[in-house]
Design a protein around this motif. Structure first.
Motif, PDB file in Angstrom:
ATOM      1  N   ARG A   1       0.817  -1.220   0.000  1.00 36.33           N
ATOM      2  CA  ARG A   1       0.000   0.000   0.000  1.00 36.33           C
ATOM      3  C   ARG A   1       0.851   1.271   0.000  1.00 36.33           C
ATOM      4  O   ARG A   1       0.498   2.251  -0.676  1.00 36.33           O
ATOM      5  CB  ARG A   1      -0.961  -0.023   1.193  1.00 36.33           C
ATOM      6  N   PRO A   2       1.999   1.340   0.728  1.00 35.27           N
ATOM      7  CA  PRO A   2       2.831   2.556   0.639  1.00 35.27           C
ATOM      8  C   PRO A   2       3.355   2.816  -0.770  1.00 35.27           C
ATOM      9  O   PRO A   2       3.503   3.985  -1.169  1.00 35.27           O
ATOM     10  CB  PRO A   2       3.987   2.255   1.614  1.00 35.27           C
ATOM     11  N   LEU A   3       3.637   1.759  -1.547  1.00 37.32           N
ATOM     12  CA  LEU A   3       4.082   1.956  -2.926  1.00 37.32           C
ATOM     13  C   LEU A   3       2.957   2.544  -3.769  1.00 37.32           C
ATOM     14  O   LEU A   3       3.181   3.454  -4.584  1.00 37.32           O
ATOM     15  CB  LEU A   3       4.544   0.624  -3.523  1.00 37.32           C
ATOM     16  N   ASP A   4       1.749   2.027  -3.587  1.00 36.32           N
ATOM     17  CA  ASP A   4       0.613   2.561  -4.345  1.00 36.32           C
ATOM     18  C   ASP A   4       0.390   4.034  -4.027  1.00 36.32           C
ATOM     19  O   ASP A   4       0.100   4.839  -4.927  1.00 36.32           O
ATOM     20  CB  ASP A   4      -0.650   1.760  -4.020  1.00 36.32           C
TER      21      ASP A   4
ATOM     22  N   VAL B   1       0.610   9.815  -5.875  1.00 35.70           N
ATOM     23  CA  VAL B   1       0.902  11.250  -5.706  1.00 35.70           C
ATOM     24  C   VAL B   1       2.104  11.683  -6.537  1.00 35.70           C
ATOM     25  O   VAL B   1       2.515  12.846  -6.470  1.00 35.70           O
ATOM     26  CB  VAL B   1       1.146  11.575  -4.221  1.00 35.70           C
ATOM     27  N   GLY B   2       2.698  10.772  -7.316  1.00 36.73           N
ATOM     28  CA  GLY B   2       3.801  11.143  -8.189  1.00 36.73           C
ATOM     29  C   GLY B   2       5.162  11.159  -7.535  1.00 36.73           C
ATOM     30  O   GLY B   2       6.125  11.662  -8.125  1.00 36.73           O
TER      31      GLY B   2
END
Length: 503
Positions: free
Chosen positions: A451-454, A459-460
């Motif tokens: 989830r942190p990667l997504d 947000v770019g």
């Protein structure tokens, strides 16, 4: 009818050797020497060297038309290493040496005008090519016998002069033989315990060594960036035999092979100056392209200190080797390939004035931005780890002593062993070599962990390549922690090391 004879030598194309059949035909025209088969300038001049060497060795030079053909005719031949084969082939056609003595025999070496045999570059890859072509005997300059001893499966002989080679061919007088290979003694690099403070940077260095990741260190001068970079070699495992031989072949072609230790199992550490040229960094030169620092760092470390002082064209030239693990150099004679799978360690000051503390900086914000802006986004996207070095506030501390190299190396080797076992069936050795699609499919992590990667992609703050590299770092962090697979905390730690604010 012209008298004919054949001999063998090897042409180098990068670090790849190709067996070359040399034919000599004497007679059928006015006296002269004609060399055909795409020779370069150095090889073209060998006609005069060979003739003088033969005459000064006490042999008669045929006063007839001599045609020397090098086959395959379409393969470019370069260098002076064909001299010995050309001389023996002419003497065989003249009846001085029997053709049977030259059968399946490779002759390498440059001839001096008085007949002495001079060493040439690239003897090691030449012998590997001779073995692949099933040419059983090789004669090399005596000075290169330690290098020739690295190749087994060949009957290797060393000579000091053309006269010695002719005596061996005509009467069987023995030549020098290679001795036993001296054991490689690992030279211990400086100890990691010498570095004062910098816990984040030390952790990043350990992760880089454990997973084969690239690293950027940014900080004021005197904070230990160069010290840390020099100590990463002590954390790396010894080279595999095939990698050590490949590195020795590159050094042989470049003329950088140590005579006292031709086969080193220590990972190389190459640190070019920021004023280096493109040819010195990635390889090149006129006509035949030679290997550069990128290839000399194969399976080791390429350290660019003060990386922001390197020209942008030099830094951008590293992008392809970082992705593909090889260097391709195109010249008029063709394209040569040199291995170049290395770890990139970058070190930079935060600004041109580089004071000990940021509060003393006199650089305008635009100047600071431009300075590190020389490291382009595509290049930084290929750097897995970034860490900020802090000013040293005390040379001694009341806490525990810093960990030494042996302690950290033990953890690194354990983590590398875990990764090697996991990827063995796929042919990868370290986490840094694993393709991103594999990590996202066959070895996909739970959604809760990624989830942190997504969020970063949304947000770019991350590119798709950056997310893949963060996944690789997460696997390395899990190996160091003894986990079976990364968890959310390790993924967040991997993203912490990719934070652009660290640079």
């Amino acid at each position: 009818m012209a008298a004919l004879a054949r001999a063998w030598s090897v042409a180098l194309h990068g670090v790849e050797g190709h067996a070359v059949e040399i034919e000599a035909a004497i007679g059928g025209g006015l006296p002269g020497i004609h060399l055909v088969g795409l020779p370069d300038a150095a090889l073209h001049e060998s006609k005069d060297r060979v003739r003088a060497a033969v005459v000064n060795s006490g042999r008669s030079w045929p006063n007839e038309r001599i045609v020397l053909a090098l086959s395959p005719a379409t393969l470019p031949k370069a260098g002076s290493g064909f001299d010995l084969a050309l001389a023996c082939c002419v003497l065989a056609a003249a009846g001085v040496v029997s053709q049977s003595a030259l059968e399946r025999t490779v002759l390498l070496g440059e001839l001096a005008l008085d007949g002495r045999l001079r060493p040439v570059r690239g003897v090691l890859p030449c012998l590997l090519a001779a073995r692949a072509a099933e040419l059983g005997r090789v004669v090399v300059p005596a000075a290169t016998l330690p290098e020739a001893a690295l190749v087994d499966g060949l009957d290797v002989h060393g000579a000091e002069s053309l006269s010695e080679v002719l005596a061996w061919l005509m009467s069987g007088r023995p030549l020098r033989r290679p001795g036993s290979i001296a054991p490689c003694l690992r030279t211990e690099p400086p100890d990691l315990a010498d570095v004062v403070g910098q816990p984040d940077a030390r952790h990043a260095l350990e992760v880089a060594a454990a997973g084969g990741h690239h690293l950027l260190m940014v900080g004021p001068p005197g904070t230990g960036k160069t010290m840390l970079a020099q100590r990463i070699v002590g954390l790396l495992p010894a080279l595999e035999p095939d990698d050590a031989l490949a590195l020795a072949a590159i050094r042989s072609v470049a003329g950088r092979l140590p005579e006292d230790e031709p086969l080193s199992t220590a990972a190389p550490f190459v640190a070019p100056h920021h004023s280096t040229s493109m040819a010195a960094l990635v390889g090149g030169g006129s006509r035949t392209a030679k290997p550069g620092a990128v290839s000399l760092a194969h399976r080791g470390i390429l350290f660019l200190d003060e990386c922001a002082e390197f020209g942008p064209h030099l830094l951008e030239s590293l992008r392809t080797p970082l992705e593909e693990g090889e260097v391709r150099l195109a010249r008029a004679e063709g394209t040569v390939r040199y291995p170049g799978r290395f770890q990139l360690i970058l070190a930079a000051n935060p600004c041109p004035c580089a004071p000990p503390h940021d509060r003393d900086c006199i650089c305008p914000s635009l100047v600071r931005r431009r300075y590190l802006g020389r490291l382009s986004g595509p290049l930084l996207d290929r750097v897995d780890l970034r860490t900020r070095m802090q000013p040293v506030t005390a040379l001694t501390g009341a806490g525990e002593a810093a960990e030494d190299t042996a302690t950290v190396r033990a953890r690194v080797l354990t983590a590398r062993a875990a990764a090697a076992t996991r990827w063995a069936a796929h042919g990868w050795r370290t986490n840094a070599e694993v393709p991103g699609p594999v990590l996202r499919t066959r070895f996909a992590l739970p959604r809760s962990a990624t989830r942190p990667l997504d969020a970063g992609l949304r947000v770019g703050e991350l590119t798709a390549r950056g997310a893949d590299r963060a996944l690789r770092v997460a696997w390395t962090l899990s190996d160091l922690a003894g986990l079976d697979r990364p968890e959310r905390e390790t993924v967040e730690m991997a993203l912490y090391f990719r934070d652009r604010r660290a640079s």
